[in-house]
Design an enzyme around this catalytic site. Structure first.
Site: not given
Length: 123
Positions: A72, A79
């Site tokens: 994550e 991102e």
């Protein structure tokens, strides 16, 4: 290396943990999926205590939780990096983000399967 250089090296080394902690905290504070995985990890840990997991099972659970959090964090880093590089919709930017999210998804599914293999026989 004199003592001043050694102190500076140690200082930089310990500061790297501060930066890492800041990255973890910021991700935990702002990313919904990380928060979901944190809640799921808490539930798994509680269930693990309730069913009295073996040491090997605990090691597997901690590896899975650590792997999930790590992925994550990497997904978030990818991102943010893509967003920093371009604010336009580009097929390669989308592919990079989708691949990172896909890696998280694959690990999450495998983690769930392993979790079921560990917990179901104990119910």
């Amino acid at each position: 290396m004199d003592s001043k250089d050694h102190r500076n090296e140690l200082n930089r080394f310990f500061k790297s943990f501060v930066h890492a902690g800041r990255g973890i905290w910021e991700t935990a504070r702002t990313e919904r999926n990380f928060q979901f995985h944190a809640a799921a990890a808490c539930a798994v840990l509680i269930c693990g205590f309730l069913v009295e997991l073996s040491i090997i099972e605990w090691m597997i659970i901690f590896l899975l939780i650590g792997g999930m959090f790590s992925l994550e964090l990497l997904n978030t880093a990818i991102e943010h990096t893509v967003d920093l590089i371009t604010d336009k919709h580009h097929p390669l930017a989308k592919a990079a983000k989708d691949a990172a999210a896909g890696a998280v998804c694959v690990f999450a599914v495998i983690s769930c399967i392993i979790g079921l293999l560990i917990f179901l026989p104990k119910l």
